[in-house]
Design an enzyme around this catalytic site. Structure first.
Site, PDB file in Angstrom:
ATOM      1  N   SER A 133       0.856  -1.179   0.000  1.00 49.57           N
ATOM      2  CA  SER A 133       0.000   0.000   0.000  1.00 49.57           C
ATOM      3  C   SER A 133       0.894   1.231   0.000  1.00 49.57           C
ATOM      4  O   SER A 133       1.720   1.403   0.899  1.00 49.57           O
ATOM      5  CB  SER A 133      -0.887  -0.035   1.256  1.00 49.57           C
ATOM      6  OG  SER A 133      -1.695   1.117   1.347  1.00 49.57           O
ATOM      7  N   LYS A 159      -1.018  -0.893  -4.425  1.00 50.33           N
ATOM      8  CA  LYS A 159      -2.241  -0.148  -4.078  1.00 50.33           C
ATOM      9  C   LYS A 159      -1.849   1.297  -3.830  1.00 50.33           C
ATOM     10  O   LYS A 159      -0.957   1.570  -3.023  1.00 50.33           O
ATOM     11  CB  LYS A 159      -2.857  -0.771  -2.819  1.00 50.33           C
ATOM     12  CG  LYS A 159      -3.864   0.086  -2.072  1.00 50.33           C
ATOM     13  CD  LYS A 159      -4.606  -0.736  -1.024  1.00 50.33           C
ATOM     14  CE  LYS A 159      -4.802   0.034   0.275  1.00 50.33           C
ATOM     15  NZ  LYS A 159      -5.487  -0.790   1.311  1.00 50.33           N
ATOM     16  N   LYS A 161      -2.927   4.973  -2.447  1.00 51.90           N
ATOM     17  CA  LYS A 161      -3.891   5.746  -1.678  1.00 51.90           C
ATOM     18  C   LYS A 161      -4.282   6.946  -2.527  1.00 51.90           C
ATOM     19  O   LYS A 161      -3.406   7.590  -3.132  1.00 51.90           O
ATOM     20  CB  LYS A 161      -3.250   6.210  -0.364  1.00 51.90           C
ATOM     21  CG  LYS A 161      -3.015   5.078   0.627  1.00 51.90           C
ATOM     22  CD  LYS A 161      -4.337   4.548   1.166  1.00 51.90           C
ATOM     23  CE  LYS A 161      -4.110   3.607   2.339  1.00 51.90           C
ATOM     24  NZ  LYS A 161      -5.392   3.128   2.892  1.00 51.90           N
ATOM     25  N   ASP A 186      -7.193   3.064  -3.059  1.00 53.84           N
ATOM     26  CA  ASP A 186      -7.935   3.093  -1.790  1.00 53.84           C
ATOM     27  C   ASP A 186      -8.210   4.547  -1.408  1.00 53.84           C
ATOM     28  O   ASP A 186      -7.280   5.328  -1.212  1.00 53.84           O
ATOM     29  CB  ASP A 186      -7.109   2.405  -0.693  1.00 53.84           C
ATOM     30  CG  ASP A 186      -7.874   2.268   0.621  1.00 53.84           C
ATOM     31  OD1 ASP A 186      -9.032   2.716   0.700  1.00 53.84           O
ATOM     32  OD2 ASP A 186      -7.294   1.700   1.581  1.00 53.84           O
ATOM     33  N   GLU A 211     -11.174   0.891  -3.497  1.00 51.34           N
ATOM     34  CA  GLU A 211     -11.508   0.536  -2.118  1.00 51.34           C
ATOM     35  C   GLU A 211     -12.162   1.726  -1.420  1.00 51.34           C
ATOM     36  O   GLU A 211     -11.641   2.848  -1.462  1.00 51.34           O
ATOM     37  CB  GLU A 211     -10.197   0.125  -1.419  1.00 51.34           C
ATOM     38  CG  GLU A 211     -10.337  -0.432  -0.019  1.00 51.34           C
ATOM     39  CD  GLU A 211      -8.973  -0.863   0.537  1.00 51.34           C
ATOM     40  OE1 GLU A 211      -8.024  -1.066  -0.263  1.00 51.34           O
ATOM     41  OE2 GLU A 211      -8.846  -0.967   1.757  1.00 51.34           O
ATOM     42  N   ASP A 236     -13.966  -1.704   2.640  1.00 46.26           N
ATOM     43  CA  ASP A 236     -13.080  -1.903   3.786  1.00 46.26           C
ATOM     44  C   ASP A 236     -13.854  -1.434   5.022  1.00 46.26           C
ATOM     45  O   ASP A 236     -14.540  -2.234   5.680  1.00 46.26           O
ATOM     46  CB  ASP A 236     -11.779  -1.111   3.550  1.00 46.26           C
ATOM     47  CG  ASP A 236     -10.830  -1.064   4.747  1.00 46.26           C
ATOM     48  OD1 ASP A 236     -11.182  -1.582   5.822  1.00 46.26           O
ATOM     49  OD2 ASP A 236      -9.729  -0.496   4.620  1.00 46.26           O
ATOM     50  N   LYS A 260     -10.283  -7.264   7.202  1.00 38.71           N
ATOM     51  CA  LYS A 260      -9.306  -6.924   8.248  1.00 38.71           C
ATOM     52  C   LYS A 260      -9.824  -7.532   9.531  1.00 38.71           C
ATOM     53  O   LYS A 260     -10.861  -7.093  10.054  1.00 38.71           O
ATOM     54  CB  LYS A 260      -9.211  -5.403   8.429  1.00 38.71           C
ATOM     55  CG  LYS A 260      -8.332  -4.695   7.424  1.00 38.71           C
ATOM     56  CD  LYS A 260      -8.255  -3.217   7.733  1.00 38.71           C
ATOM     57  CE  LYS A 260      -7.592  -2.485   6.574  1.00 38.71           C
ATOM     58  NZ  LYS A 260      -7.810  -1.036   6.657  1.00 38.71           N
ATOM     59  N   GLY A 288      -4.531  -4.560   5.911  1.00 38.63           N
ATOM     60  CA  GLY A 288      -3.547  -4.348   6.970  1.00 38.63           C
ATOM     61  C   GLY A 288      -3.752  -2.998   7.622  1.00 38.63           C
ATOM     62  O   GLY A 288      -4.499  -2.150   7.128  1.00 38.63           O
TER      63      GLY A 288
HETATM   64  O1  OSB Z   1      -7.349   1.589   4.549  1.00 39.45           O
HETATM   65  O2  OSB Z   1      -6.303  -0.194   4.165  1.00 39.45           O
HETATM   66  C1  OSB Z   1      -6.385   0.882   4.778  1.00 39.45           C
HETATM   67  C2  OSB Z   1      -3.240   1.478   6.876  1.00 39.45           C
HETATM   68  C3  OSB Z   1      -3.794   2.028   8.012  1.00 39.45           C
HETATM   69  C4  OSB Z   1      -5.151   2.231   8.063  1.00 39.45           C
HETATM   70  C5  OSB Z   1      -5.963   1.871   6.982  1.00 39.45           C
HETATM   71  C6  OSB Z   1      -5.412   1.294   5.843  1.00 39.45           C
HETATM   72  C7  OSB Z   1      -4.016   1.125   5.784  1.00 39.45           C
HETATM   73  C8  OSB Z   1      -3.319   0.613   4.612  1.00 39.45           C
HETATM   74  C9  OSB Z   1      -1.959  -0.017   4.829  1.00 39.45           C
HETATM   75  O3  OSB Z   1      -3.717   0.731   3.474  1.00 39.45           O
HETATM   76  C10 OSB Z   1      -2.011  -1.507   4.782  1.00 39.45           C
HETATM   77  C11 OSB Z   1      -0.767  -2.164   5.347  1.00 39.45           C
HETATM   78  O4  OSB Z   1       0.190  -2.349   4.602  1.00 39.45           O
HETATM   79  O5  OSB Z   1      -0.757  -2.518   6.547  1.00 39.45           O
HETATM   80 MG    MG Z   2      -8.551   0.541   3.107  1.00 40.75          MG
END
Ligand code: OSB
Ligand code: MG
Length: 365
Positions: A133, A159, A161, A186, A211, A236, A260, A288
């Site tokens: 991510s 992925k 953001k 995302d 996402e 999510d 998650k 994650g």
């Molecule tokens: O939205 O998936 C998410 C990290 C912290 C809070 C929300 C998210 C995330 C990530 C990172 O996208 C995922 C990871 O590599 O742990």
């Molecule tokens: Mg997410």
């Protein structure tokens, strides 16, 4: 199983680089671990949220309070992992706090039987493809440099953001530069239905999914958006239970689910979501929360269930930390190994844990 002691250990571990999302910027993994000591074994878990309620309504301070005053008293002294959810059901919400408690109890229980969590959950492989991510950057060149590095390391999926003002341009740049890599985005709830025409511009980049574009409680909005864009919607934040998953699927609000375990109250409910999704032919993948190895170990085991057909946000320790709390997780040919030991299969390295622990509190003794 008889619980003899529950400890909460605050930890603060610097991230290798700031992680920016539509809801904020993280520079440190600042959370707590739970250690549950029982008459047969001890168990570990990690609280997944942050000190501020920006990703979800839960946060470190509230979780500490609800565990101490409302959750731990309901599960002590005699408890099994399967009893944690029913015994804490009367307490509304606080699923991430409940997940931390259930996971530590489950770890202790499985260790006392010598059973790995992957075996318990029904994992069918011993390694899983790893995605990464990538946070919002200050510029497109900076983003391309980061993505290039991750692809060179072997990550199987990227992925990005996104947020309004950082969406079509970075996606187009990554597609043009790196060709047909597995790519998804995302939004962490940053858009509204009024952005549908804008989000449709992402359709030409052949993304695996978008996402959580809309607010977490807007299932109907996601169903309407799904009729107006071609990119598959993945939820999510909106999915906090197997029932939510059934609702979202039935209403056409998502074609894919990010599972998650922390967000849904633990690994037992996460497995139910996997089962509901599989019954509907809906692919899932493991999300994650920038976990240390203590959280990532069991996530890797969940990601090894057969319905987890897309690469998860389960990256190597080095993607997050210069030094992890556990032995480092490494990426090999785009895959991460599922821990094979009893319980969650990982332990904090004692000396490292001591160095990163900022406070310890006994919740039950
Ligand atoms: O939205 O998936 C998410 C990290 C912290 C809070 C929300 C998210 C995330 C990530 C990172 O996208 C995922 C990871 O590599 O742990
Ligand atoms: Mg997410």
């Amino acid at each position: 199983m008889k619980v003899e002691r529950v400890e909460l250990l605050h930890v603060a571990i610097p991230l290798v680089s700031p992680f920016r999302t539509s809801f904020g910027t993280m520079t440190t993994k600042d959370t707590f671990l739970l250690r549950v000591v029982t008459d047969t074994a001890q168990g570990w878990s990690e609280f997944a949220a942050d000190p501020e309620p920006l990703y979800c309504s839960e946060f470190v301070g509230a979780a500490e309070l609800v565990l101490a005053d409302h959750l731990v008293p309901r599960v002590t002294p005699e408890v099994t992992a399967a009893q944690v959810a029913p015994r804490t059901h009367a307490v509304k919400g606080h699923k991430l706090a409940k997940a931390a408690l259930e996971t530590a109890v489950l770890d202790a229980e499985l260790r006392s039987f010598g059973m790995p969590i992957g075996t318990f959950l029904g994992a069918t492989t011993d390694k899983v493809p790893a995605g990464v991510s990538v946070g919002i950057k200050n510029s497109v060149p900076e983003l391309l440099a980061d993505v290039e590095g991750y692809l060179a390391e072997g990550y199987a999926r990227i992925k990005l953001k996104i947020e309004p003002g950082w969406d079509v341009e970075p996606v187009r740049a990554v597609r043009e530069r790196f060709g047909d890599v597995l790519l998804q985005v995302d939004a962490n709830t940053a858009y509204t239905l009024a952005d549908a025409d804008h989000l449709r511009r992402l359709d030409e980049y052949d993304l695996l999914l978008i996402e959580q574009p809309l607010e977490e409680d807007d299932i109907r909005g996601h169903a309407l958006l799904a009729q107006r864009i071609g990119t598959p919607i993945c939820l999510d934040e909106s999915i906090t239970s197997a029932r939510d998953a059934a609702t979202a699927i039935a209403l056409g609000a998502c074609r894919i689910i990010n599972v998650k375990p922390a967000r849904v109250g633990g690994y037992l409910e996460a497995r139910r979501i996997h089962d509901v999704a599989a019954a509907h032919g809906i692919p899932v993948w493991c999300g994650g929360m920038l976990e240390t190895g203590i959280g990532r170990g069991p996530n890797l085991a969940l990601a090894a269930l057969p319905g987890f057909v897309l690469p998860g946000d389960v990256s190597a320790s080095s993607r997050y930390f210069a030094e992890d709390l556990t032995e480092p997780f490494e990426l090999r040919d785009g895959f991460m190994n599922v821990p094979a030991g009893p319980g969650i299969g990982v332990d904090p390295v004692p000396e490292t844990l001591r160095r990163f622990t900022t406070a310890t509190k006994v919740l039950y003794a």
